[in-house]
Design a protein around this motif. Structure first.
Motif, PDB file in Angstrom:
ATOM      1  N   GLY A 175       7.787  10.829   1.929  1.00 16.36           N
ATOM      2  CA  GLY A 175       6.346  10.748   2.145  1.00 16.36           C
ATOM      3  C   GLY A 175       5.672   9.795   1.181  1.00 16.36           C
ATOM      4  O   GLY A 175       4.872   8.948   1.579  1.00 16.36           O
ATOM      5  N   GLU A 176       6.027   9.908  -0.084  1.00 17.77           N
ATOM      6  CA  GLU A 176       5.433   9.040  -1.106  1.00 17.77           C
ATOM      7  C   GLU A 176       5.828   7.591  -0.899  1.00 17.77           C
ATOM      8  O   GLU A 176       4.998   6.681  -0.990  1.00 17.77           O
ATOM      9  N   ILE A 177       7.104   7.367  -0.590  1.00 14.22           N
ATOM     10  CA  ILE A 177       7.591   6.006  -0.384  1.00 14.22           C
ATOM     11  C   ILE A 177       6.891   5.347   0.796  1.00 14.22           C
ATOM     12  O   ILE A 177       6.481   4.195   0.734  1.00 14.22           O
ATOM     13  N   VAL A 178       6.760   6.096   1.886  1.00 13.53           N
ATOM     14  CA  VAL A 178       6.141   5.546   3.088  1.00 13.53           C
ATOM     15  C   VAL A 178       4.670   5.214   2.841  1.00 13.53           C
ATOM     16  O   VAL A 178       4.166   4.194   3.307  1.00 13.53           O
ATOM     17  N   ARG A 179       3.972   6.072   2.116  1.00 11.41           N
ATOM     18  CA  ARG A 179       2.564   5.783   1.801  1.00 11.41           C
ATOM     19  C   ARG A 179       2.456   4.488   0.989  1.00 11.41           C
ATOM     20  O   ARG A 179       1.587   3.653   1.238  1.00 11.41           O
ATOM     21  N   GLU A 180       3.345   4.341   0.014  1.00 13.19           N
ATOM     22  CA  GLU A 180       3.330   3.127  -0.806  1.00 13.19           C
ATOM     23  C   GLU A 180       3.670   1.896   0.043  1.00 13.19           C
ATOM     24  O   GLU A 180       3.056   0.838  -0.115  1.00 13.19           O
ATOM     25  N   ALA A 181       4.645   2.087   0.925  1.00  9.86           N
ATOM     26  CA  ALA A 181       5.061   0.974   1.782  1.00  9.86           C
ATOM     27  C   ALA A 181       3.937   0.557   2.716  1.00  9.86           C
ATOM     28  O   ALA A 181       3.665  -0.640   2.889  1.00  9.86           O
ATOM     29  N   LYS A 182       3.282   1.527   3.348  1.00 10.45           N
ATOM     30  CA  LYS A 182       2.196   1.239   4.274  1.00 10.45           C
ATOM     31  C   LYS A 182       1.071   0.495   3.568  1.00 10.45           C
ATOM     32  O   LYS A 182       0.519  -0.478   4.084  1.00 10.45           O
ATOM     33  N   LYS A 183       0.731   0.942   2.378  1.00 12.75           N
ATOM     34  CA  LYS A 183      -0.326   0.300   1.603  1.00 12.75           C
ATOM     35  C   LYS A 183       0.051  -1.148   1.281  1.00 12.75           C
ATOM     36  O   LYS A 183      -0.776  -2.059   1.430  1.00 12.75           O
ATOM     37  N   TYR A 184       1.297  -1.356   0.888  1.00 16.79           N
ATOM     38  CA  TYR A 184       1.731  -2.708   0.540  1.00 16.79           C
ATOM     39  C   TYR A 184       1.707  -3.619   1.770  1.00 16.79           C
ATOM     40  O   TYR A 184       1.230  -4.759   1.703  1.00 16.79           O
ATOM     41  N   ILE A 185       2.218  -3.119   2.884  1.00 15.64           N
ATOM     42  CA  ILE A 185       2.258  -3.929   4.105  1.00 15.64           C
ATOM     43  C   ILE A 185       0.851  -4.253   4.589  1.00 15.64           C
ATOM     44  O   ILE A 185       0.563  -5.381   4.997  1.00 15.64           O
ATOM     45  N   ASP A 186      -0.044  -3.282   4.557  1.00 18.58           N
ATOM     46  CA  ASP A 186      -1.428  -3.507   4.982  1.00 18.58           C
ATOM     47  C   ASP A 186      -2.105  -4.575   4.137  1.00 18.58           C
ATOM     48  O   ASP A 186      -2.955  -5.322   4.627  1.00 18.58           O
ATOM     49  N   GLU A 187      -1.729  -4.642   2.859  1.00 13.52           N
ATOM     50  CA  GLU A 187      -2.352  -5.595   1.951  1.00 13.52           C
ATOM     51  C   GLU A 187      -1.698  -6.978   1.996  1.00 13.52           C
ATOM     52  O   GLU A 187      -2.315  -7.977   1.624  1.00 13.52           O
ATOM     53  N   HIS A 188      -0.444  -7.032   2.472  1.00 11.95           N
ATOM     54  CA  HIS A 188       0.305  -8.292   2.398  1.00 11.95           C
ATOM     55  C   HIS A 188       0.834  -8.775   3.748  1.00 11.95           C
ATOM     56  O   HIS A 188       1.681  -9.674   3.764  1.00 11.95           O
ATOM     57  N   TYR A 189       0.354  -8.218   4.861  1.00 12.12           N
ATOM     58  CA  TYR A 189       0.905  -8.578   6.165  1.00 12.12           C
ATOM     59  C   TYR A 189       0.730 -10.067   6.493  1.00 12.12           C
ATOM     60  O   TYR A 189       1.475 -10.634   7.299  1.00 12.12           O
ATOM     61  N   LYS A 190      -0.245 -10.732   5.864  1.00 15.29           N
ATOM     62  CA  LYS A 190      -0.463 -12.157   6.112  1.00 15.29           C
ATOM     63  C   LYS A 190       0.608 -13.027   5.458  1.00 15.29           C
ATOM     64  O   LYS A 190       0.782 -14.187   5.820  1.00 15.29           O
ATOM     65  N   GLU A 191       1.323 -12.442   4.500  1.00 15.99           N
ATOM     66  CA  GLU A 191       2.324 -13.198   3.751  1.00 15.99           C
ATOM     67  C   GLU A 191       3.680 -13.145   4.452  1.00 15.99           C
ATOM     68  O   GLU A 191       3.898 -12.370   5.370  1.00 15.99           O
ATOM     69  N   ASP A 192       4.590 -13.971   4.004  1.00 12.07           N
ATOM     70  CA  ASP A 192       5.930 -14.038   4.581  1.00 12.07           C
ATOM     71  C   ASP A 192       6.790 -12.944   3.948  1.00 12.07           C
ATOM     72  O   ASP A 192       7.635 -13.210   3.087  1.00 12.07           O
ATOM     73  N   ILE A 193       6.568 -11.692   4.366  1.00 12.31           N
ATOM     74  CA  ILE A 193       7.275 -10.565   3.762  1.00 12.31           C
ATOM     75  C   ILE A 193       8.383 -10.068   4.692  1.00 12.31           C
ATOM     76  O   ILE A 193       8.308 -10.204   5.901  1.00 12.31           O
ATOM     77  N   SER A 194       9.408  -9.480   4.083  1.00  5.33           N
ATOM     78  CA  SER A 194      10.513  -8.893   4.833  1.00  5.33           C
ATOM     79  C   SER A 194      10.758  -7.483   4.327  1.00  5.33           C
ATOM     80  O   SER A 194      10.198  -7.063   3.303  1.00  5.33           O
ATOM     81  N   LEU A 195      11.602  -6.751   5.041  1.00  9.02           N
ATOM     82  CA  LEU A 195      11.966  -5.405   4.595  1.00  9.02           C
ATOM     83  C   LEU A 195      12.545  -5.471   3.183  1.00  9.02           C
ATOM     84  O   LEU A 195      12.245  -4.622   2.345  1.00  9.02           O
ATOM     85  N   GLN A 196      13.382  -6.465   2.932  1.00  9.84           N
ATOM     86  CA  GLN A 196      13.997  -6.603   1.617  1.00  9.84           C
ATOM     87  C   GLN A 196      12.952  -6.799   0.526  1.00  9.84           C
ATOM     88  O   GLN A 196      13.085  -6.265  -0.580  1.00  9.84           O
ATOM     89  N   ASP A 197      11.899  -7.546   0.836  1.00 12.98           N
ATOM     90  CA  ASP A 197      10.834  -7.786  -0.135  1.00 12.98           C
ATOM     91  C   ASP A 197      10.122  -6.485  -0.499  1.00 12.98           C
ATOM     92  O   ASP A 197       9.908  -6.190  -1.676  1.00 12.98           O
ATOM     93  N   VAL A 198       9.745  -5.725   0.520  1.00 12.82           N
ATOM     94  CA  VAL A 198       9.008  -4.485   0.287  1.00 12.82           C
ATOM     95  C   VAL A 198       9.873  -3.473  -0.448  1.00 12.82           C
ATOM     96  O   VAL A 198       9.424  -2.817  -1.387  1.00 12.82           O
ATOM     97  N   ALA A 199      11.136  -3.354  -0.019  1.00 13.20           N
ATOM     98  CA  ALA A 199      12.048  -2.424  -0.689  1.00 13.20           C
ATOM     99  C   ALA A 199      12.197  -2.793  -2.155  1.00 13.20           C
ATOM    100  O   ALA A 199      12.204  -1.917  -3.033  1.00 13.20           O
ATOM    101  N   GLY A 200      12.295  -4.082  -2.441  1.00 19.34           N
ATOM    102  CA  GLY A 200      12.442  -4.534  -3.815  1.00 19.34           C
ATOM    103  C   GLY A 200      11.220  -4.237  -4.660  1.00 19.34           C
ATOM    104  O   GLY A 200      11.332  -3.802  -5.811  1.00 19.34           O
ATOM    105  N   VAL A 201      10.036  -4.463  -4.095  1.00 20.61           N
ATOM    106  CA  VAL A 201       8.791  -4.189  -4.818  1.00 20.61           C
ATOM    107  C   VAL A 201       8.683  -2.701  -5.173  1.00 20.61           C
ATOM    108  O   VAL A 201       8.241  -2.335  -6.266  1.00 20.61           O
TER     109      VAL A 201
END
Length: 261
Positions: A156-182
């Motif tokens: 639950g905590e991980i998904v909330r953090e992930a959703k927040k990050y994706i919502d803030e950075h969706y315009k950037e060239d991000i991948s699953l690997q990038d988000v997992a690493g962050v």
């Protein structure tokens, strides 16, 4: 042309996936078929396949063993497991061989398309950065590869953090690997948690979010469609148009005309 291997001991399964891929990516791929893990390893090596679909349950050398052997001579190949069972042990093994993803059979078309596009992106990146296969440095496994099922209580905590990050950075060239690493997690660990909580893969979620944002921008006639592709997170306007058409059934222009009219 991207070189793609499909390994499955069931001829019908091989043909179904092959037909789908040829239908979605005509003139972009060359497909090779294998009936077992031994043939799969030989073909990846012989044809220098950039993408490999491996059925986990094959007689003799199964998909997991084949992937492990492939990694001894190829760090670049995007490995995608095919399985009829969503087993935690498969995720652990996928981590060890650094698989791109694993899809449950029968797989949804949108997940198949999106994982292929991610694999294309990875192949392009290697083509740009690596001039000779001998110069590739073997990556070191992440320190969080030793997982236990109790770790999934953090989902639950991980998904909330992930959703927040994706919502803030969706315009950037991000991948699953990038988000997992962050967030400090291994790729496949994060991939499994994401699928469990969202009911879809990271790539599907990201594209759906970007297309949703694009629809909002398209409702404003003063914004140029080329600018919208960038604002929605797509660097290439033509690629944006293809994804938009695939996901909505309309081109961006057709959608805009329908909304404005």
């Amino acid at each position: 042309m991207y070189r793609v291997l499909i390994a499955d001991d069931e001829p019908i399964e091989r043909q179904v996936i092959s037909k789908k891929l040829n239908g979605f990516f005509k003139d972009q791929i060359e497909i090779f078929l294998a009936a077992n893990g031994v043939e799969a390893v030989e073909l990846v090596k012989e044809k220098n396949c950039q993408i490999a679909f491996l059925d986990i349950s094959m007689p003799g050398k199964n998909g997991l063993d084949a992937a492990e052997e492939i990694r001894t001579f190829d760090e670049r190949c995007s490995i995608i497991f095919l399985t009829a069972f969503d087993e935690f042990s498969y995720a652990k093994k996928a981590i060890e061989v650094r698989a791109l993803d694993y899809l449950l059979k029968p797989g949804a078309d949108n997940e198949l398309i999106n994982v292929m596009e991610e694999a294309f992106s990875i192949a392009d990146k290697y083509e740009t950065e690596v001039k000779n296969v001998d110069t590739i440095k073997k990556s070191t496994p992440s320190s969080d590869f030793n997982l236990d099922e109790k770790d999934f209580s953090k989902s639950g905590e991980i998904v909330r953090e992930a959703k927040k990050y994706i919502d803030e950075h969706y315009k950037e060239d991000i991948s699953l690997q990038d988000v997992a690493g962050v967030l400090g997690y291994s790729d496949v660990y994060f991939c499994k948690l994401f699928k469990q909580n969202f009911g879809k893969s990271f790539i599907v979620y990201l594209n759906e979010l970007r297309i949703s944002k694009a629809k909002e921008f398209l409702a404003n006639p003063s914004i140029n469609i080329k600018d919208i592709s960038s604002e929605a997170g797509y660097r290439d306007a033509n690629y944006f148009a293809r994804v938009f058409k695939r996901m909505t059934g309309q081109t961006p222009s057709e959608y805009r005309n329908g909304v404005i009219d």
